[in-house]
Motif scaffolding. Structure first.
Motif, short mmCIF file in Angstrom:
data_model
loop_
_atom_site.label_atom_id
_atom_site.label_comp_id
_atom_site.label_asym_id
_atom_site.label_seq_id
_atom_site.Cartn_x
_atom_site.Cartn_y
_atom_site.Cartn_z
N LEU A 31 0.86 -1.19 0.00
CA LEU A 31 0.00 0.00 0.00
C LEU A 31 0.89 1.23 0.00
CD1 LEU A 31 -3.24 0.62 1.95
CD2 LEU A 31 -1.42 2.32 2.11
N TYR A 32 0.53 2.17 -0.87
CA TYR A 32 1.28 3.44 -1.01
C TYR A 32 0.26 4.56 -0.95
CZ TYR A 32 4.16 7.04 -3.31
OH TYR A 32 4.85 8.19 -3.62
N ASN A 33 0.43 5.50 -0.01
CA ASN A 33 -0.55 6.55 0.17
C ASN A 33 0.11 7.82 0.69
OD1 ASN A 33 -3.62 7.35 0.93
ND2 ASN A 33 -3.58 5.30 0.01
N ARG A 34 -0.51 8.95 0.41
CA ARG A 34 -0.01 10.22 0.94
C ARG A 34 -0.18 10.26 2.46
NH1 ARG A 34 2.86 14.00 -2.34
NH2 ARG A 34 2.25 13.59 -4.49
N ASN A 35 0.77 10.86 3.14
CA ASN A 35 0.75 10.94 4.60
C ASN A 35 0.10 12.25 5.01
OD1 ASN A 35 1.19 10.69 7.31
ND2 ASN A 35 3.39 10.29 7.16
N VAL A 36 -1.22 12.32 4.87
CA VAL A 36 -1.94 13.56 5.13
C VAL A 36 -3.39 13.24 5.52
CG1 VAL A 36 -2.55 13.85 2.68
CG2 VAL A 36 -2.46 15.86 4.18
N VAL A 37 -3.96 14.12 6.35
CA VAL A 37 -5.34 13.96 6.82
C VAL A 37 -6.06 15.30 6.66
CG1 VAL A 37 -6.83 13.34 8.77
CG2 VAL A 37 -4.60 12.26 8.52
N ALA A 38 -7.32 15.26 6.21
CA ALA A 38 -8.15 16.46 6.13
C ALA A 38 -9.18 16.42 7.25
CB ALA A 38 -8.85 16.55 4.77
N LEU A 39 -9.23 17.48 8.07
CA LEU A 39 -10.10 17.52 9.25
C LEU A 39 -11.16 18.61 9.11
CD1 LEU A 39 -7.35 17.32 12.01
CD2 LEU A 39 -8.71 15.42 11.13
N ARG A 40 -12.38 18.30 9.56
CA ARG A 40 -13.43 19.31 9.63
C ARG A 40 -13.18 20.21 10.85
NH1 ARG A 40 -16.22 14.44 8.60
NH2 ARG A 40 -17.17 14.36 6.51
N ALA A 41 -13.92 21.30 10.93
CA ALA A 41 -13.74 22.26 12.02
C ALA A 41 -14.03 21.64 13.39
CB ALA A 41 -14.65 23.47 11.80
N ASN A 42 -14.90 20.62 13.43
CA ASN A 42 -15.22 19.97 14.70
C ASN A 42 -14.22 18.87 15.09
OD1 ASN A 42 -15.86 17.90 12.96
ND2 ASN A 42 -18.05 17.85 13.45
N GLY A 43 -13.18 18.70 14.26
CA GLY A 43 -12.14 17.73 14.55
C GLY A 43 -12.36 16.36 13.93
N SER A 44 -13.51 16.13 13.34
CA SER A 44 -13.75 14.84 12.69
C SER A 44 -12.99 14.77 11.36
CB SER A 44 -15.24 14.63 12.44
OG SER A 44 -15.75 15.61 11.55
N VAL A 45 -12.71 13.55 10.91
CA VAL A 45 -11.90 13.36 9.71
C VAL A 45 -12.79 13.44 8.46
CG1 VAL A 45 -10.39 11.79 8.45
CG2 VAL A 45 -10.23 11.94 10.95
N LEU A 46 -12.40 14.30 7.53
CA LEU A 46 -13.08 14.40 6.24
C LEU A 46 -12.52 13.39 5.25
CD1 LEU A 46 -14.95 15.90 4.19
CD2 LEU A 46 -12.99 17.39 3.71
N ALA A 47 -11.16 13.27 5.23
CA ALA A 47 -10.54 12.37 4.25
C ALA A 47 -9.15 11.97 4.74
CB ALA A 47 -10.43 13.06 2.89
N TYR A 48 -8.73 10.78 4.30
CA TYR A 48 -7.43 10.23 4.66
C TYR A 48 -6.55 10.09 3.41
CZ TYR A 48 -9.78 8.42 8.91
OH TYR A 48 -10.49 8.27 10.09
N GLY A 49 -5.23 10.23 3.60
CA GLY A 49 -4.27 9.85 2.57
C GLY A 49 -4.47 10.54 1.24
N ASP A 50 -4.53 9.74 0.18
CA ASP A 50 -4.64 10.29 -1.18
C ASP A 50 -5.87 11.17 -1.33
OD1 ASP A 50 -2.34 8.96 -1.84
OD2 ASP A 50 -3.32 7.36 -2.97
N ALA A 51 -6.98 10.78 -0.71
CA ALA A 51 -8.21 11.58 -0.79
C ALA A 51 -8.02 12.94 -0.12
CB ALA A 51 -9.37 10.83 -0.16
N ALA A 52 -7.29 12.96 0.98
CA ALA A 52 -7.01 14.23 1.67
C ALA A 52 -6.07 15.11 0.83
CB ALA A 52 -6.39 13.96 3.04
N TYR A 53 -5.16 14.47 0.13
CA TYR A 53 -4.22 15.22 -0.71
C TYR A 53 -4.95 15.95 -1.84
CZ TYR A 53 -0.04 16.32 -3.44
OH TYR A 53 0.96 16.98 -4.13
N LEU A 54 -6.05 15.38 -2.32
CA LEU A 54 -6.84 16.04 -3.36
C LEU A 54 -7.43 17.35 -2.84
CD1 LEU A 54 -8.73 12.98 -4.91
CD2 LEU A 54 -6.78 14.21 -5.88
N VAL A 55 -7.68 17.42 -1.53
CA VAL A 55 -8.24 18.63 -0.91
C VAL A 55 -7.16 19.68 -0.67
CG1 VAL A 55 -9.53 19.48 1.10
CG2 VAL A 55 -10.02 17.21 0.17
#
Length: 348
Positions: free
Chosen positions: A40-64
């Motif tokens: 598995l190869y993925n971007r090391n990044v996380v996208a978080l909403r204002a309330n602290g919940s996770v919007l997206a992980y890895g490659d999906a977060a990198y798109l944001v």
């Protein structure tokens, strides 16, 4: 009783088979199982909403990344080769390893020249799932050396350079240990920043890190290279309006030369500090180069010319560390190059 014993043995075997190697880079995460069948190869990044919940992980977060609205925060859990945000790192790893199919234990490659506190943080990842006793660490230079098929347990000296996204790891190894090492806080991202600065100054265009990285990967070269161009979009620094410009490869290549030269100077500095016998070994054998950034066109040739000793570019350098981890896991003789949390405490 016999059936229970058989079930316990089968359970231990299953867990053993799900042991995984983990290369935690600042930019990417690589996971491979001990048998080398799953990767598995993925971007090391996380996208978080204002309330602290996770919007997206890895490659999906990198798109944001660089497109997110004000109520979305994009977090890179690693910085300069170490874990900077343990909570986000744990969330991301838990998600990726679950997607990978699970892991019973981890062997993680880490920089040599980091503090004990920074090394302890690697034992904390996935603690709720695995526990620190299921995690072992190994110095990244040793993993790269194993990947290059070097006899790491011998008394001969070997020198390796891994140019990554956020750091450059210089390691001299002998007898299964890193005897001299340095972790430089410069790598591909510094080159991206150099390129973005050049584009802003020369073309009055503000571009993001993603665009700068694309210019580096597509156009940058050292020594001699093709005269190519790439059209990019950004914000004009004078008008504040969207604008496009065509950026030539020569301008990109000139922009990164100071960072490359800084890496070369540090390689020479480490080499000149070596004991005479180790220096003699390395002058004959040469230096081994790895890391994704080492794939810049003709970069190995440039470094070879500047340091004046042989230099070998490890095959498929982007994945050298994870390959080495799997080889270490499959070779009992190499277990002493790894260490546990208890071993780390004893190193004080």
């Amino acid at each position: 009783m016999g059936e229970q014993s058989d079930r316990r043995v089968r359970g231990r075997d299953m867990l053993f088979q799900r042991a995984c190697g983990l290369d935690l880079g600042t930019d990417t995460i690589k996971i491979r199982d001990k048998n080398g069948k799953k990767f598995l190869y993925n971007r090391n990044v996380v996208a978080l909403r204002a309330n602290g919940s996770v919007l997206a992980y890895g490659d999906a977060a990198y798109l944001v990344y660089e497109k997110q609205p004000a109520n979305i925060e994009v977090v890179w859990p690693m910085a300069n080769g170490v874990i900077a945000n343990l909570t986000e790192m744990d969330l991301l790893l838990e998600y990726l390893i679950r997607r990978f199919g699970g892991a019973s234990s981890l062997l993680i490659a880490v920089p040599t020249e980091i503090t004990q506190v920074e090394k302890r943080a690697f034992f904390q990842v996935m603690k709720g799932q695995l526990g620190s006793g299921r995690i072992r660490l190994v110095d990244k230079g040793l993993s790269d050396a194993v990947s290059a098929a070097l006899p790491v347990l011998s008394g001969r000296g070997h020198m390796l350079v891994n140019i990554g996204a956020d750091t450059t790891e210089i390691s001299v190894i002998s007898s299964g240990k890193v005897i001299l090492g340095q972790t430089l806080k410069i790598g591909g991202r510094q080159m991206d920043a150099d390129i973005a600065t050049m584009v802003r100054r020369k073309f009055n265009l503000a571009i993001g890190q993603k665009t700068a990285e694309s210019l580096k990967n597509n156009l940058a070269f050292m020594v001699n290279g093709p005269r190519l161009e790439q059209k990019v979009f950004g914000i004009h620094t004078l008008s504040g309006l969207p604008k496009s410009e065509v950026i030539p490869s020569l301008a990109v290549s000139v922009a990164i030369i100071d960072t490359v030269d800084s890496i070369v100077e540090n390689i020479n500095s480490i080499y000149n500090r070596l004991p005479p016998q180790i220096m003699k070994d390395i002058s004959k054998e040469g230096i081994y180069l790895s890391g994704g950034v080492s794939m810049i066109l003709n970069l190995p040739d440039y470094i070879r010319k500047e340091i004046g000793i042989p230099l070998h570019h490890i095959q498929d350098p982007k994945y050298s560390t994870i390959r080495g981890l799997i080889e270490i896991m499959n070779d009992k003789e190499l277990k002493p190059v790894t260490y546990t949390l208890n071993d780390l405490a004893a190193m004080r």
